[in-house]
Design a protein around this motif. Structure first.
Motif, PDB file in Angstrom:
ATOM      1  N   UNK A 251       0.808  -1.204   0.000  1.00 65.44           N
ATOM      2  CA  UNK A 251       0.000   0.000   0.000  1.00 65.44           C
ATOM      3  C   UNK A 251       0.845   1.259   0.000  1.00 65.44           C
ATOM      4  N   UNK A 252       0.188   2.351  -0.303  1.00 63.36           N
ATOM      5  CA  UNK A 252       0.876   3.642  -0.447  1.00 63.36           C
ATOM      6  C   UNK A 252       0.058   4.754   0.197  1.00 63.36           C
ATOM      7  N   UNK A 253      -0.454   4.500   1.381  1.00 59.21           N
ATOM      8  CA  UNK A 253      -1.340   5.461   2.029  1.00 59.21           C
ATOM      9  C   UNK A 253      -0.638   6.740   2.471  1.00 59.21           C
TER      10      UNK A 253
ATOM     11  N   UNK B   5     -14.471  10.381  -7.384  1.00 61.07           N
ATOM     12  CA  UNK B   5     -14.640   8.949  -7.619  1.00 61.07           C
ATOM     13  C   UNK B   5     -13.588   8.109  -6.924  1.00 61.07           C
ATOM     14  N   UNK B   6     -12.725   8.747  -6.131  1.00 58.15           N
ATOM     15  CA  UNK B   6     -11.641   8.046  -5.461  1.00 58.15           C
ATOM     16  C   UNK B   6     -11.811   8.104  -3.946  1.00 58.15           C
ATOM     17  N   UNK B   7     -11.320   7.058  -3.287  1.00 58.35           N
ATOM     18  CA  UNK B   7     -11.246   7.051  -1.834  1.00 58.35           C
ATOM     19  C   UNK B   7      -9.954   7.740  -1.410  1.00 58.35           C
ATOM     20  N   UNK B   8      -9.966   8.342  -0.226  1.00 58.45           N
ATOM     21  CA  UNK B   8      -8.764   8.957   0.314  1.00 58.45           C
ATOM     22  C   UNK B   8      -7.667   7.894   0.365  1.00 58.45           C
ATOM     23  N   UNK B   9      -6.474   8.299  -0.022  1.00 59.80           N
ATOM     24  CA  UNK B   9      -5.349   7.366  -0.083  1.00 59.80           C
ATOM     25  C   UNK B   9      -5.085   6.874  -1.492  1.00 59.80           C
ATOM     26  N   UNK B  10      -6.042   7.089  -2.371  1.00 59.42           N
ATOM     27  CA  UNK B  10      -5.874   6.669  -3.756  1.00 59.42           C
ATOM     28  C   UNK B  10      -6.269   7.739  -4.753  1.00 59.42           C
TER      29      UNK B  10
ATOM     30  N   UNK C 282      -6.135   4.008  -6.554  1.00 57.80           N
ATOM     31  CA  UNK C 282      -6.304   3.117  -5.401  1.00 57.80           C
ATOM     32  C   UNK C 282      -5.125   3.329  -4.455  1.00 57.80           C
ATOM     33  N   UNK C 283      -5.247   2.886  -3.212  1.00 58.13           N
ATOM     34  CA  UNK C 283      -4.133   3.003  -2.274  1.00 58.13           C
ATOM     35  C   UNK C 283      -2.983   2.032  -2.574  1.00 58.13           C
ATOM     36  N   UNK C 284      -3.126   1.221  -3.603  1.00 60.99           N
ATOM     37  CA  UNK C 284      -2.101   0.228  -3.953  1.00 60.99           C
ATOM     38  C   UNK C 284      -1.472   0.442  -5.319  1.00 60.99           C
TER      39      UNK C 284
END
Length: 156
Positions: free
Chosen positions: A27-29, A96-101, A131-133
């Motif tokens: 992951x890359x948060x 359209x994205x979640x936080x972290x991505x 995405x966070x990955x």
């Protein structure tokens, strides 16, 4: 492949960009985690920080070098509006994205964008790919052109 990742790749292609997306299992948060994953420093990681105008619900994207923090007062001055940090739900609704991505590319709706001048100090930088990955590498000038970002001093 997630819808978010597909949207980033499709938007990059539509803008004439050829990006190679890498998956990072850990992951890359954080900027540090992303830097560790690709073997660089946090300064070379582009953070997508979003603020919003509570009066109009306009969201504004600040592409920020990973070693910097957005100064809310400077960001508001640059944008010319009163800004507050956007919450996770509004970020997802607008981008359209979640936080972290949150990627600089592939947003659901157009978003006014500013670029931290420190990003321009590198030959290439890394940004989230929806995405966070997932991350992609890009030349800063290509990122600026693709996003239409205005260079501005908004960090501390």
């Amino acid at each position: 492949m997630s819808k978010s990742l597909k949207r980033v790749i499709a938007d990059a292609e539509a803008r004439g960009l050829q990006i190679e997306v890498l998956r990072m299992d850990d992951g890359t948060l954080t900027a540090q985690a992303a830097a560790d994953a690709v073997g660089t420093t946090p300064a070379q990681i582009v953070k997508s920080i979003i603020f919003r105008d509570a009066a109009t619900d306009e969201h504004v994207l600040f592409l920020t070098a990973g070693h910097n923090r957005v100064c809310p007062d400077r960001a508001a001055q640059v944008a010319g509006i009163d800004l507050a940090k956007a919450d996770a739900a509004s970020i997802r609704r607008v981008t359209g994205f979640a936080i972290g991505g949150v990627s600089p590319l592939g947003h659901l709706t157009p978003i006014r964008t500013y670029l931290d001048p420190d990003i321009l100090n590198f030959d290439t930088v890394w940004a989230a790919a929806g995405t966070p990955h997932h991350l992609f590498e890009i030349a800063p000038d290509a990122l600026q052109k693709a996003t239409g970002a205005t260079t501005a001093a908004f960090t501390v």
